[in-house]
Scaffold this motif. Structure first.
Motif, PDB file in Angstrom:
ATOM      1  N   ILE A 257       0.809  -1.232   0.000  1.00 34.09           N
ATOM      2  CA  ILE A 257       0.000   0.000   0.000  1.00 34.09           C
ATOM      3  C   ILE A 257       0.844   1.286   0.000  1.00 34.09           C
ATOM      4  O   ILE A 257       0.560   2.225  -0.722  1.00 34.09           O
ATOM      5  N   ILE A 258       1.896   1.303   0.832  1.00 34.55           N
ATOM      6  CA  ILE A 258       2.659   2.549   0.961  1.00 34.55           C
ATOM      7  C   ILE A 258       3.471   2.823  -0.316  1.00 34.55           C
ATOM      8  O   ILE A 258       4.213   1.947  -0.783  1.00 34.55           O
ATOM      9  N   PRO A 259       3.309   4.010  -0.899  1.00 35.49           N
ATOM     10  CA  PRO A 259       4.079   4.310  -2.119  1.00 35.49           C
ATOM     11  C   PRO A 259       5.596   4.232  -1.872  1.00 35.49           C
ATOM     12  O   PRO A 259       6.058   4.531  -0.766  1.00 35.49           O
ATOM     13  N   LYS A 260       6.301   3.838  -2.909  1.00 34.16           N
ATOM     14  CA  LYS A 260       7.743   3.583  -2.831  1.00 34.16           C
ATOM     15  C   LYS A 260       8.528   4.732  -2.188  1.00 34.16           C
ATOM     16  O   LYS A 260       9.428   4.521  -1.381  1.00 34.16           O
ATOM     17  N   CYS A 261       8.140   5.971  -2.572  1.00 31.31           N
ATOM     18  CA  CYS A 261       8.916   7.125  -2.106  1.00 31.31           C
ATOM     19  C   CYS A 261       8.857   7.305  -0.585  1.00 31.31           C
ATOM     20  O   CYS A 261       9.674   7.998   0.003  1.00 31.31           O
ATOM     21  N   PHE A 262       7.876   6.679   0.068  1.00 32.97           N
ATOM     22  CA  PHE A 262       7.768   6.828   1.528  1.00 32.97           C
ATOM     23  C   PHE A 262       8.379   5.650   2.290  1.00 32.97           C
ATOM     24  O   PHE A 262       8.354   5.612   3.513  1.00 32.97           O
ATOM     25  N   LYS A 263       8.860   4.659   1.556  1.00 35.31           N
ATOM     26  CA  LYS A 263       9.372   3.467   2.240  1.00 35.31           C
ATOM     27  C   LYS A 263      10.813   3.647   2.670  1.00 35.31           C
ATOM     28  O   LYS A 263      11.602   4.244   1.952  1.00 35.31           O
ATOM     29  N   GLN A 264      11.113   3.096   3.838  1.00 37.86           N
ATOM     30  CA  GLN A 264      12.504   3.132   4.305  1.00 37.86           C
ATOM     31  C   GLN A 264      12.976   1.701   4.538  1.00 37.86           C
ATOM     32  O   GLN A 264      12.235   0.904   5.108  1.00 37.86           O
ATOM     33  N   GLY A 265      14.178   1.416   4.126  1.00 40.58           N
ATOM     34  CA  GLY A 265      14.758   0.099   4.384  1.00 40.58           C
ATOM     35  C   GLY A 265      14.126  -0.988   3.526  1.00 40.58           C
ATOM     36  O   GLY A 265      13.225  -0.748   2.721  1.00 40.58           O
ATOM     37  N   GLU A 266      14.635  -2.199   3.710  1.00 36.28           N
ATOM     38  CA  GLU A 266      14.164  -3.347   2.934  1.00 36.28           C
ATOM     39  C   GLU A 266      12.804  -3.805   3.441  1.00 36.28           C
ATOM     40  O   GLU A 266      12.598  -3.933   4.650  1.00 36.28           O
ATOM     41  N   THR A 267      11.865  -4.050   2.534  1.00 37.04           N
ATOM     42  CA  THR A 267      10.545  -4.523   2.981  1.00 37.04           C
ATOM     43  C   THR A 267      10.596  -6.043   3.168  1.00 37.04           C
ATOM     44  O   THR A 267      11.554  -6.707   2.763  1.00 37.04           O
ATOM     45  N   HIS A 268       9.520  -6.568   3.740  1.00 39.04           N
ATOM     46  CA  HIS A 268       9.481  -8.015   3.979  1.00 39.04           C
ATOM     47  C   HIS A 268       9.572  -8.798   2.664  1.00 39.04           C
ATOM     48  O   HIS A 268      10.300  -9.778   2.553  1.00 39.04           O
ATOM     49  N   LEU A 269       8.833  -8.311   1.664  1.00 39.20           N
ATOM     50  CA  LEU A 269       8.826  -9.025   0.387  1.00 39.20           C
ATOM     51  C   LEU A 269      10.197  -8.953  -0.295  1.00 39.20           C
ATOM     52  O   LEU A 269      10.670  -9.937  -0.880  1.00 39.20           O
ATOM     53  N   GLU A 270      10.830  -7.795  -0.198  1.00 37.98           N
ATOM     54  CA  GLU A 270      12.176  -7.658  -0.796  1.00 37.98           C
ATOM     55  C   GLU A 270      13.140  -8.630  -0.106  1.00 37.98           C
ATOM     56  O   GLU A 270      13.943  -9.298  -0.749  1.00 37.98           O
ATOM     57  N   ARG A 271      13.031  -8.686   1.230  1.00 39.94           N
ATOM     58  CA  ARG A 271      13.902  -9.618   1.963  1.00 39.94           C
ATOM     59  C   ARG A 271      13.560 -11.066   1.595  1.00 39.94           C
ATOM     60  O   ARG A 271      14.430 -11.921   1.468  1.00 39.94           O
ATOM     61  N   ALA A 272      12.250 -11.296   1.386  1.00 40.89           N
ATOM     62  CA  ALA A 272      11.824 -12.659   1.051  1.00 40.89           C
ATOM     63  C   ALA A 272      12.477 -13.113  -0.257  1.00 40.89           C
ATOM     64  O   ALA A 272      13.016 -14.227  -0.348  1.00 40.89           O
ATOM     65  N   PHE A 273      12.460 -12.261  -1.275  1.00 45.78           N
ATOM     66  CA  PHE A 273      13.080 -12.626  -2.553  1.00 45.78           C
ATOM     67  C   PHE A 273      14.575 -12.859  -2.375  1.00 45.78           C
ATOM     68  O   PHE A 273      15.144 -13.774  -2.943  1.00 45.78           O
ATOM     69  N   MET A 275      16.319 -13.641   0.497  1.00 44.12           N
ATOM     70  CA  MET A 275      16.758 -14.741   1.357  1.00 44.12           C
ATOM     71  C   MET A 275      16.223 -16.115   0.940  1.00 44.12           C
ATOM     72  O   MET A 275      16.791 -17.142   1.308  1.00 44.12           O
ATOM     73  N   ALA A 276      15.123 -16.130   0.177  1.00 38.76           N
ATOM     74  CA  ALA A 276      14.575 -17.433  -0.233  1.00 38.76           C
ATOM     75  C   ALA A 276      15.304 -17.985  -1.467  1.00 38.76           C
ATOM     76  O   ALA A 276      15.195 -19.164  -1.790  1.00 38.76           O
ATOM     77  N   LYS A 277      16.054 -17.099  -2.129  1.00 38.05           N
ATOM     78  CA  LYS A 277      16.642 -17.426  -3.431  1.00 38.05           C
ATOM     79  C   LYS A 277      17.345 -18.797  -3.531  1.00 38.05           C
ATOM     80  O   LYS A 277      17.091 -19.536  -4.493  1.00 38.05           O
ATOM     81  N   ASP A 283       7.846 -16.356  -6.684  1.00 31.32           N
ATOM     82  CA  ASP A 283       6.626 -16.361  -5.887  1.00 31.32           C
ATOM     83  C   ASP A 283       5.716 -17.477  -6.400  1.00 31.32           C
ATOM     84  O   ASP A 283       5.342 -17.491  -7.572  1.00 31.32           O
ATOM     85  N   ILE A 284       5.350 -18.389  -5.497  1.00 25.76           N
ATOM     86  CA  ILE A 284       4.482 -19.488  -5.947  1.00 25.76           C
ATOM     87  C   ILE A 284       3.084 -19.354  -5.342  1.00 25.76           C
ATOM     88  O   ILE A 284       2.326 -20.308  -5.269  1.00 25.76           O
ATOM     89  N   GLY A 285       2.777 -18.163  -4.876  1.00 29.92           N
ATOM     90  CA  GLY A 285       1.427 -17.914  -4.350  1.00 29.92           C
ATOM     91  C   GLY A 285       1.379 -17.938  -2.840  1.00 29.92           C
ATOM     92  O   GLY A 285       2.306 -18.410  -2.181  1.00 29.92           O
ATOM     93  N   GLY A 286       0.280 -17.417  -2.314  1.00 32.19           N
ATOM     94  CA  GLY A 286       0.106 -17.349  -0.861  1.00 32.19           C
ATOM     95  C   GLY A 286       1.294 -16.666  -0.215  1.00 32.19           C
ATOM     96  O   GLY A 286       1.802 -15.655  -0.710  1.00 32.19           O
ATOM     97  N   ASP A 287       1.781 -17.239   0.869  1.00 25.07           N
ATOM     98  CA  ASP A 287       2.924 -16.644   1.583  1.00 25.07           C
ATOM     99  C   ASP A 287       4.114 -17.604   1.604  1.00 25.07           C
ATOM    100  O   ASP A 287       4.943 -17.549   2.518  1.00 25.07           O
ATOM    101  N   ALA A 288       4.168 -18.475   0.599  1.00 22.65           N
ATOM    102  CA  ALA A 288       5.205 -19.506   0.593  1.00 22.65           C
ATOM    103  C   ALA A 288       6.618 -18.919   0.530  1.00 22.65           C
ATOM    104  O   ALA A 288       7.519 -19.339   1.257  1.00 22.65           O
ATOM    105  N   LEU A 289       6.794 -17.930  -0.329  1.00 22.65           N
ATOM    106  CA  LEU A 289       8.114 -17.319  -0.482  1.00 22.65           C
ATOM    107  C   LEU A 289       8.561 -16.696   0.848  1.00 22.65           C
ATOM    108  O   LEU A 289       9.701 -16.866   1.290  1.00 22.65           O
TER     109      LEU A 289
END
Ligand code: SF4
Length: 377
Positions: A257-273, A275-277, A283-289
């Motif tokens: 939801i929060i626009p990119k310009c207001f984000k600080q630091g790595e987001t959960h999804l960014e970290r997910a991509f 660290m899961a690598k 992304d295989i759906g749901g919250d698997a990643l």
């Protein structure tokens, strides 16, 4: 002259999200109709009208709607996403059930991946409010409340693991929630957060008690919703465990939801991509990643254990559970996987938790002994 009708909107429960939803709707002059907290009756009602093999969140969400509709609502509001898991089918399926049962409430959907714009559009359509300042204020309030709720949740978990009288932290926490709920402006919310922290800190605790730390990951609805997960964190707290939810709604908001310009630091999804690598490339759906990456993240931080909770028949989480064994070589952290549905028996579930906590405590004890021996050498 007839009075303007106030629109009543119901939305499903998922942990404390109802507090944030209610805040946004109130700002827009809509009456939020909070369904009764999920309970056995909710699940029975939802299950009765659900397809056999559908996942647990669907049954509870439908149960919430059916209970809310009894109170005469104009709209039932849901979140949706396109794509790989069953969440994309929830909307049509719920609409069909409500229609078949003869309910007249309208069904509206917030498309998760349309981000801030989607939320803006959704709230405009629902409320008829066109003033951008009012709409942004409503979104801002909901988002801020969600962040506060997640912050005090962490303090609550720490306090509960160390409380002297079992249940006292929860009493203070419930009071703290009411402060957050009653705040109507950003200023009031800041004050409410301070008061909430002080309230939780009133709990008498044993500061020196040795506790173990556990991350909770898995399907986001089950991680958040205390009824759906049989109040796992309360049970763990009773055993002297401090929990930390790896998946939070505020984390999700930061990503979606929060626009990119207001984000600080790595987001959960960014970290997910990131660290899961080594184990899962996409992304295989749901919250698997996120689940896979959360195991690697907990391991990196030296957490004592991680619990993965998922609904029975949830395909993305079945996949992530199948990846965990291949992570063993790099990640030594103990993992407990729990699968929940309406048939899950309490006794067996508590026994598994107790055994896991026992394992983590022993492991911690051995590690400390080794550290001590190494220091003496
Ligand atoms: S992630 Fe799993 S439980 Fe959640 S909606 Fe998708 S299939 Fe159902």
């Amino acid at each position: 002259m007839s009075e303007k009708k106030i629109i009543k909107v119901a939305f499903p429960h998922m942990g404390n999200v109802y507090i944030a939803w209610a805040a946004a709707l109130k700002k827009l002059g809509i009456e939020p109709l909070i369904p009764p907290m999920s309970a056995k009756k909710t699940l029975e009602l939802g299950t009765k009208y659900s397809p056999d093999s559908i996942c647990l969140p669907y049954k509870l969400i439908l149960g919430n709607f059916l209970q809310a509709i009894e109170k005469d609502v104009d709209y039932v509001a849901m979140i949706s996403s396109p794509g790989i898991c069953r969440l994309g089918e929830y909307g049509q399926s719920i609409k069909n059930v409500l229609k078949d049962l003869g309910y007249e409430s309208k069904y509206v959907e917030l498309q998760l991946y349309d981000g801030f714009k989607g939320m803006y559009k959704f709230l405009t359509e629902l409320s008829g409010v066109k003033n951008p300042f009012v709409l942004i204020e409503a979104i801002n309030m909901a988002v801020r409340k969600m962040f506060v709720l997640d912050r005090i949740e962490n303090l609550f978990s720490y306090t509960r693991a160390k409380e002297i009288n079992f249940g006292s932290a929860e009493t203070h926490y419930n009071k703290a929630l009411s402060y957050i709920m009653n705040a109507n402006t950003v200023r009031e919310l800041k004050k409410a957060e301070k008061a909430a922290v002080e309230e939780i800190k009133k709990t008498e605790i044993d500061k020196d008690r040795e506790i173990v730390k556990v991350d909770i990951t898995g399907e986001i609805f089950l991680v958040q919703d205390t009824f759906a997960n049989q109040n796992i964190e309360k049970e763990l707290g009773r055993m002297g465990v401090q929990t930390r939810r790896s998946l939070t709604v505020s984390g999700f908001i930061k990503d979606a939801i929060i626009p990119k310009c207001f984000k600080q630091g790595e987001t959960h999804l960014e970290r997910a991509f990131r660290m899961a690598k080594p184990y899962l490339m996409r992304d295989i759906g749901g919250d698997a990643l996120e689940s896979v990456s959360d195991v690697a993240y907990a391991n990196e931080r030296g957490v004592d254990g991680i619990i993965h909770i998922s609904p029975f028949t949830c395909m993305p989480e079945i996949m992530s559970q199948n990846i965990f064994p291949s992570m063993r070589e790099d990640c030594k952290i103990p993992i407990l996987t729990l699968i929940m549905d309406e048939q899950t028996g309490r006794a067996g579930y508590i026994t598994r938790l107790e055994a896991f906590v026992d394992l983590m405590k022993r492991r911690k004890f051995i590690q400390k002994k080794q550290e001590l021996a190494n220091n003496i050498k």
